[in-house]
Design a protein around this motif. Structure first.
Motif, mmCIF file in Angstrom:
data_model
loop_
_atom_site.group_PDB
_atom_site.id
_atom_site.type_symbol
_atom_site.label_atom_id
_atom_site.label_comp_id
_atom_site.label_asym_id
_atom_site.label_seq_id
_atom_site.Cartn_x
_atom_site.Cartn_y
_atom_site.Cartn_z
ATOM 1 N N SER A 18 0.829 -1.208 0.000
ATOM 2 C CA SER A 18 0.000 0.000 0.000
ATOM 3 C C SER A 18 0.864 1.259 0.000
ATOM 4 O O SER A 18 0.596 2.213 -0.748
ATOM 5 C CB SER A 18 -0.918 -0.012 1.220
ATOM 6 N N ARG A 19 1.915 1.270 0.811
ATOM 7 C CA ARG A 19 2.818 2.433 0.857
ATOM 8 C C ARG A 19 3.530 2.623 -0.474
ATOM 9 O O ARG A 19 3.663 3.746 -0.974
ATOM 10 C CB ARG A 19 3.828 2.277 1.992
ATOM 11 N N LEU A 20 4.004 1.523 -1.069
ATOM 12 C CA LEU A 20 4.688 1.614 -2.359
ATOM 13 C C LEU A 20 3.747 2.125 -3.451
ATOM 14 O O LEU A 20 4.123 2.966 -4.273
ATOM 15 C CB LEU A 20 5.269 0.253 -2.753
ATOM 16 N N LEU A 21 2.521 1.609 -3.459
ATOM 17 C CA LEU A 21 1.544 2.074 -4.448
ATOM 18 C C LEU A 21 1.218 3.549 -4.259
ATOM 19 O O LEU A 21 1.110 4.302 -5.227
ATOM 20 C CB LEU A 21 0.254 1.235 -4.375
ATOM 21 N N SER A 22 1.071 3.949 -3.007
ATOM 22 C CA SER A 22 0.781 5.356 -2.724
ATOM 23 C C SER A 22 1.903 6.253 -3.231
ATOM 24 O O SER A 22 1.657 7.303 -3.845
ATOM 25 C CB SER A 22 0.568 5.552 -1.228
ATOM 26 N N SER A 23 3.128 5.848 -2.995
ATOM 27 C CA SER A 23 4.278 6.608 -3.467
ATOM 28 C C SER A 23 4.302 6.649 -4.997
ATOM 29 O O SER A 23 4.534 7.703 -5.604
ATOM 30 C CB SER A 23 5.560 5.977 -2.931
ATOM 31 N N TYR A 24 4.057 5.512 -5.616
ATOM 32 C CA TYR A 24 4.039 5.419 -7.080
ATOM 33 C C TYR A 24 2.946 6.310 -7.670
ATOM 34 O O TYR A 24 3.151 6.990 -8.670
ATOM 35 C CB TYR A 24 3.823 3.955 -7.483
ATOM 36 N N GLU A 25 1.785 6.317 -7.011
ATOM 37 C CA GLU A 25 0.654 7.109 -7.510
ATOM 38 C C GLU A 25 0.868 8.609 -7.371
ATOM 39 O O GLU A 25 0.203 9.395 -8.036
ATOM 40 C CB GLU A 25 -0.625 6.701 -6.777
ATOM 41 N N SER A 26 1.788 9.028 -6.511
ATOM 42 C CA SER A 26 1.982 10.460 -6.264
ATOM 43 C C SER A 26 2.902 11.122 -7.283
ATOM 44 O O SER A 26 3.125 12.330 -7.221
ATOM 45 C CB SER A 26 2.524 10.683 -4.860
ATOM 46 N N ILE A 27 3.413 10.344 -8.237
ATOM 47 C CA ILE A 27 4.309 10.893 -9.250
ATOM 48 C C ILE A 27 3.501 11.188 -10.520
ATOM 49 O O ILE A 27 2.913 10.279 -11.098
ATOM 50 C CB ILE A 27 5.441 9.890 -9.590
ATOM 51 N N PRO A 28 3.463 12.461 -10.971
ATOM 52 C CA PRO A 28 2.733 12.747 -12.215
ATOM 53 C C PRO A 28 3.462 12.170 -13.423
ATOM 54 O O PRO A 28 4.695 12.106 -13.447
ATOM 55 C CB PRO A 28 2.691 14.278 -12.266
ATOM 56 N N ARG A 29 2.676 11.727 -14.403
ATOM 57 C CA ARG A 29 3.230 11.115 -15.607
ATOM 58 C C ARG A 29 2.501 11.624 -16.839
ATOM 59 O O ARG A 29 1.418 12.167 -16.753
ATOM 60 C CB ARG A 29 3.081 9.592 -15.537
ATOM 61 N N MET A 30 3.115 11.342 -17.983
ATOM 62 C CA MET A 30 2.510 11.684 -19.271
ATOM 63 C C MET A 30 1.834 10.429 -19.832
ATOM 64 O O MET A 30 2.396 9.336 -19.743
ATOM 65 C CB MET A 30 3.575 12.166 -20.254
ATOM 66 N N TYR A 31 0.670 10.611 -20.385
ATOM 67 C CA TYR A 31 -0.111 9.497 -20.928
ATOM 68 C C TYR A 31 -0.550 9.790 -22.353
ATOM 69 O O TYR A 31 -1.733 9.739 -22.674
ATOM 70 C CB TYR A 31 -1.329 9.216 -20.041
ATOM 71 N N GLY A 32 0.391 10.116 -23.205
ATOM 72 C CA GLY A 32 0.080 10.307 -24.614
ATOM 73 C C GLY A 32 -0.366 11.711 -25.004
ATOM 74 O O GLY A 32 -0.673 11.960 -26.156
ATOM 75 N N THR A 33 -0.418 12.630 -24.031
ATOM 76 C CA THR A 33 -0.734 14.031 -24.316
ATOM 77 C C THR A 33 0.315 14.897 -23.620
ATOM 78 O O THR A 33 1.194 14.377 -22.933
ATOM 79 C CB THR A 33 -2.145 14.430 -23.806
ATOM 80 N N GLU A 34 0.175 16.207 -23.758
ATOM 81 C CA GLU A 34 1.150 17.116 -23.141
ATOM 82 C C GLU A 34 0.923 17.292 -21.640
ATOM 83 O O GLU A 34 1.728 17.929 -20.953
ATOM 84 C CB GLU A 34 1.110 18.479 -23.846
ATOM 85 N N ASP A 35 -0.152 16.735 -21.110
ATOM 86 C CA ASP A 35 -0.511 16.925 -19.706
ATOM 87 C C ASP A 35 0.210 15.938 -18.794
ATOM 88 O O ASP A 35 0.313 14.755 -19.111
ATOM 89 C CB ASP A 35 -2.022 16.718 -19.510
ATOM 90 N N GLU A 36 0.699 16.449 -17.668
ATOM 91 C CA GLU A 36 1.170 15.569 -16.599
ATOM 92 C C GLU A 36 -0.045 15.253 -15.745
ATOM 93 O O GLU A 36 -0.738 16.155 -15.276
ATOM 94 C CB GLU A 36 2.240 16.254 -15.757
ATOM 95 N N LEU A 37 -0.278 13.963 -15.545
ATOM 96 C CA LEU A 37 -1.451 13.534 -14.792
ATOM 97 C C LEU A 37 -1.041 12.625 -13.642
ATOM 98 O O LEU A 37 -0.115 11.830 -13.771
ATOM 99 C CB LEU A 37 -2.420 12.773 -15.705
ATOM 100 N N TYR A 38 -1.760 12.761 -12.537
ATOM 101 C CA TYR A 38 -1.561 11.866 -11.410
ATOM 102 C C TYR A 38 -2.394 10.608 -11.630
ATOM 103 O O TYR A 38 -3.400 10.621 -12.341
ATOM 104 C CB TYR A 38 -1.972 12.553 -10.102
ATOM 105 N N MET A 39 -1.973 9.536 -10.993
ATOM 106 C CA MET A 39 -2.646 8.250 -11.154
ATOM 107 C C MET A 39 -4.138 8.346 -10.817
ATOM 108 O O MET A 39 -4.963 7.760 -11.506
ATOM 109 C CB MET A 39 -1.967 7.205 -10.271
#
Length: 159
Positions: A18-39
């Motif tokens: 749960s802690r690892l997933l929470s940490s992973y989810e808190s990093i914004p990423r790009m998903y095929g557009t110019e927007d950085e999105l959170y999980m």
């Protein structure tokens, strides 16, 4: 090891996950557009995309969040041009939410990314059987029910 010791180790492992997933989810990423999105944003888009058309009440129920929290998330997604919200022509009180073309790009990109990531995890778990996965699912569902009941102030796990 006794059953209780193994169970305690399982619970600690789940907390670590749960802690690892929470940490992973808190990093914004790009998903095929110019927007950085959170999980959490991408998973909300995923829910909307899976439903085709939905509303804040339905998303709130699925995600165990308040309608207010979901509305705030939807407003962020509207500002990013990923979803639209409009009145249901058959029920004026209901607001429908659906993906924009840009939102569909993110939705499809995320589905492809999940497939790739899940494939990597599955390769790491190649020594486990379908039955092993089914047992883990069964255990997880029982634990989830218990957590949900505790969260809601209940203590009877037999329901």
């Amino acid at each position: 090891m006794e059953k209780e010791e193994v169970f305690n180790e399982l619970m600690e492992t789940l907390y670590e996950t749960s802690r690892l997933l929470s940490s992973y989810e808190s990093i914004p990423r790009m998903y095929g557009t110019e927007d950085e999105l959170y999980m959490v944003e991408v998973h909300t888009l995923n829910l909307i995309g899976n439903k085709i058309k939905t509303n804040t009440s339905e998303i709130a129920e699925i995600t165990n969040r308040t309608k207010s929290a979901v509305s705030q998330m939807v407003d962020k997604l509207i500002k990013k041009g990923l979803v639209v919200k409009y009145r249901n022509p058959d029920n004026y009180r209901e607001l429908i939410i659906e993906l924009t073309p840009k939102g569909k790009i993110v939705y499809e990109y995320h589905k492809k990314l999940d497939k790739e990531e899940y494939g990597k995890h599955l390769m790491n778990l190649k020594d486990f059987t379908v039955e092993d996965f089914q047992k883990l699912i069964k255990i997880s569902k029982v634990l989830n029910r218990g957590i949900e009941m505790s969260r809601n102030g209940g203590d009877n796990l037999d329901k």
